[in-house]
Design a protein around this motif. Structure first.
Motif, PDB file in Angstrom:
ATOM      1  N   VAL A 101       0.929  -1.196   0.068  1.00  0.00           N
ATOM      2  CA  VAL A 101       0.046   0.020   0.172  1.00  0.00           C
ATOM      3  C   VAL A 101       1.109   1.117   0.016  1.00  0.00           C
ATOM      4  CG1 VAL A 101      -1.826   1.167   1.327  1.00  0.00           C
ATOM      5  CG2 VAL A 101      -1.761  -1.120   1.059  1.00  0.00           C
ATOM      6  N   LYS A 102       0.727   2.053  -0.924  1.00  0.00           N
ATOM      7  CA  LYS A 102       1.613   3.201  -1.114  1.00  0.00           C
ATOM      8  C   LYS A 102       0.930   4.323  -0.780  1.00  0.00           C
ATOM      9  CE  LYS A 102       3.272   0.955  -5.252  1.00  0.00           C
ATOM     10  NZ  LYS A 102       3.399   1.114  -6.594  1.00  0.00           N
ATOM     11  N   THR A 103      -0.507   4.617  -0.681  1.00  0.00           N
ATOM     12  CA  THR A 103      -1.156   5.634  -0.498  1.00  0.00           C
ATOM     13  C   THR A 103      -2.204   5.651   0.326  1.00  0.00           C
ATOM     14  OG1 THR A 103      -2.584   5.051  -2.352  1.00  0.00           O
ATOM     15  CG2 THR A 103      -1.045   6.643  -2.821  1.00  0.00           C
ATOM     16  N   LYS A 104      -2.589   6.714   1.120  1.00  0.00           N
ATOM     17  CA  LYS A 104      -3.610   6.730   2.072  1.00  0.00           C
ATOM     18  C   LYS A 104      -4.371   8.044   2.432  1.00  0.00           C
ATOM     19  CE  LYS A 104      -0.095   7.176   5.718  1.00  0.00           C
ATOM     20  NZ  LYS A 104       0.440   6.239   6.711  1.00  0.00           N
ATOM     21  N   GLN A 105      -5.524   7.998   2.876  1.00  0.00           N
ATOM     22  CA  GLN A 105      -5.961   9.350   3.375  1.00  0.00           C
ATOM     23  C   GLN A 105      -6.131   9.356   5.057  1.00  0.00           C
ATOM     24  OE1 GLN A 105     -10.325   9.514   2.919  1.00  0.00           O
ATOM     25  NE2 GLN A 105     -10.051  11.600   2.133  1.00  0.00           N
ATOM     26  N   VAL A 106      -5.715  10.150   5.699  1.00  0.00           N
ATOM     27  CA  VAL A 106      -5.684  10.405   7.016  1.00  0.00           C
ATOM     28  C   VAL A 106      -6.961  11.292   7.327  1.00  0.00           C
ATOM     29  CG1 VAL A 106      -4.471  11.073   9.148  1.00  0.00           C
ATOM     30  CG2 VAL A 106      -3.345   9.774   7.228  1.00  0.00           C
ATOM     31  N   ILE A 107      -7.492  10.754   8.575  1.00  0.00           N
ATOM     32  CA  ILE A 107      -8.499  11.728   9.238  1.00  0.00           C
ATOM     33  C   ILE A 107      -8.185  11.960  10.664  1.00  0.00           C
ATOM     34  CG2 ILE A 107     -11.023  11.766   9.410  1.00  0.00           C
ATOM     35  CD1 ILE A 107     -10.545  11.335   6.572  1.00  0.00           C
ATOM     36  N   VAL A 108      -8.277  13.029  11.091  1.00  0.00           N
ATOM     37  CA  VAL A 108      -7.756  13.451  12.309  1.00  0.00           C
ATOM     38  C   VAL A 108      -8.977  14.242  13.027  1.00  0.00           C
ATOM     39  CG1 VAL A 108      -6.283  14.898  13.739  1.00  0.00           C
ATOM     40  CG2 VAL A 108      -5.425  13.962  11.446  1.00  0.00           C
ATOM     41  N   VAL A 109      -9.325  13.597  14.250  1.00  0.00           N
ATOM     42  CA  VAL A 109     -10.687  14.028  14.836  1.00  0.00           C
ATOM     43  C   VAL A 109     -10.281  14.508  16.139  1.00  0.00           C
ATOM     44  CG1 VAL A 109     -12.765  12.938  15.913  1.00  0.00           C
ATOM     45  CG2 VAL A 109     -11.825  11.977  13.794  1.00  0.00           C
ATOM     46  N   ARG A 110     -11.016  15.501  16.401  1.00  0.00           N
ATOM     47  CA  ARG A 110     -10.881  16.210  17.852  1.00  0.00           C
ATOM     48  C   ARG A 110     -11.446  15.440  18.895  1.00  0.00           C
ATOM     49  NH1 ARG A 110     -13.222  22.098  17.715  1.00  0.00           N
ATOM     50  NH2 ARG A 110     -12.617  21.920  19.920  1.00  0.00           N
ATOM     51  N   ARG A 111     -10.554  15.002  19.956  1.00  0.00           N
ATOM     52  CA  ARG A 111     -11.034  14.127  21.108  1.00  0.00           C
ATOM     53  C   ARG A 111     -11.599  15.048  22.128  1.00  0.00           C
ATOM     54  NH1 ARG A 111      -5.800  11.959  20.744  1.00  0.00           N
ATOM     55  NH2 ARG A 111      -5.542   9.790  19.958  1.00  0.00           N
ATOM     56  N   ASP A 112     -11.418  16.312  22.249  1.00  0.00           N
ATOM     57  CA  ASP A 112     -11.984  17.092  23.310  1.00  0.00           C
ATOM     58  C   ASP A 112     -13.447  17.524  23.046  1.00  0.00           C
ATOM     59  OD1 ASP A 112     -10.937  18.635  20.829  1.00  0.00           O
ATOM     60  OD2 ASP A 112     -11.694  20.426  22.038  1.00  0.00           O
ATOM     61  N   LEU A 113     -13.812  17.263  21.736  1.00  0.00           N
ATOM     62  CA  LEU A 113     -15.357  17.186  21.714  1.00  0.00           C
ATOM     63  C   LEU A 113     -16.259  16.306  22.292  1.00  0.00           C
ATOM     64  CD1 LEU A 113     -15.440  18.666  18.125  1.00  0.00           C
ATOM     65  CD2 LEU A 113     -15.707  20.072  20.103  1.00  0.00           C
ATOM     66  N   LYS A 114     -15.393  15.265  22.701  1.00  0.00           N
ATOM     67  CA  LYS A 114     -16.366  13.897  23.077  1.00  0.00           C
ATOM     68  C   LYS A 114     -17.602  13.703  22.377  1.00  0.00           C
ATOM     69  CE  LYS A 114     -14.391  14.339  27.714  1.00  0.00           C
ATOM     70  NZ  LYS A 114     -13.365  15.320  27.498  1.00  0.00           N
ATOM     71  N   MET A 115     -17.541  13.409  20.884  1.00  0.00           N
ATOM     72  CA  MET A 115     -18.683  13.353  20.304  1.00  0.00           C
ATOM     73  C   MET A 115     -18.990  11.902  20.471  1.00  0.00           C
ATOM     74  SD  MET A 115     -17.621  15.112  16.538  1.00  0.00           S
ATOM     75  CE  MET A 115     -15.882  14.727  16.517  1.00  0.00           C
ATOM     76  N   LYS A 116     -20.368  11.713  20.376  1.00  0.00           N
ATOM     77  CA  LYS A 116     -21.061  10.310  20.485  1.00  0.00           C
ATOM     78  C   LYS A 116     -20.556   9.804  19.203  1.00  0.00           C
ATOM     79  CE  LYS A 116     -24.697  11.236  23.217  1.00  0.00           C
ATOM     80  NZ  LYS A 116     -26.243  11.157  23.681  1.00  0.00           N
ATOM     81  N   HIS A 117     -20.651   8.277  19.394  1.00  0.00           N
ATOM     82  CA  HIS A 117     -20.078   7.491  18.038  1.00  0.00           C
ATOM     83  C   HIS A 117     -20.576   7.801  16.813  1.00  0.00           C
ATOM     84  CE1 HIS A 117     -17.636   5.188  20.683  1.00  0.00           C
ATOM     85  NE2 HIS A 117     -18.517   4.722  21.429  1.00  0.00           N
TER      86      HIS A 117
END
Length: 140
Positions: free
Chosen positions: A3-19
């Motif tokens: 695997v040479k490529t990917k996408q990264v999603i970065v999420v804010r933990r401080d918001l404590k969003m429901k799943h």
């Protein structure tokens, strides 16, 4: 197959969003490179794997996008602890010429009608380009 490529999603933990809320925000982020790309003037014909581009800065990403769409669709979800950290990562991505899309929730269901940055999509891009930006982050 490597695997040479990917996408990264970065999420804010401080918001404590429901799943469910977090899943929706990550889904928005994952699709953002396609939806934003259309807004800046390029079109992708996935059947023929042709990328036409009216914006020169996106040209450098075509091979990585093509590889990602034709192969793995690999996504990695990482976390940060604040909006400030998310915005710093956005600036670093822009300085590194990595495609970055900040997802801002409209606040209609969770954030009391306050527009709130929830996550950041990076790429799709070559693994090494993304790793330089996020190697210090932990999985969400």
């Amino acid at each position: 197959m490597e695997v040479k490529t990917k996408q990264v999603i970065v999420v804010r933990r401080d918001l404590k969003m429901k799943h469910g809320k977090m899943a929706a925000q990550v889904a928005h982020a994952a699709m953002s490179f396609l939806t934003h790309a259309g807004r800046v003037g390029w079109q992708a014909d996935m059947l023929n794997d042709v990328f036409m581009n009216d914006v020169g800065s996106i040209d450098q990403h075509n091979d990585a996008i093509r590889d990602w769409l034709n192969n793995s669709f690999t996504k990695v979800v990482l976390g940060v602890d604040s909006e400030e950290e998310l915005r710093e990562l956005l600036l670093k991505a822009e300085e590194s010429c990595v495609m970055a899309h900040l997802v801002i929730d409209n606040g209609r269901t969770v954030f009391n009608n306050v527009k709130t940055p929830t996550c950041l999509a990076l790429g799709p891009d070559w693994n090494e380009n993304l790793d330089e930006l996020v190697e210090h982050l932990k999985l969400y």
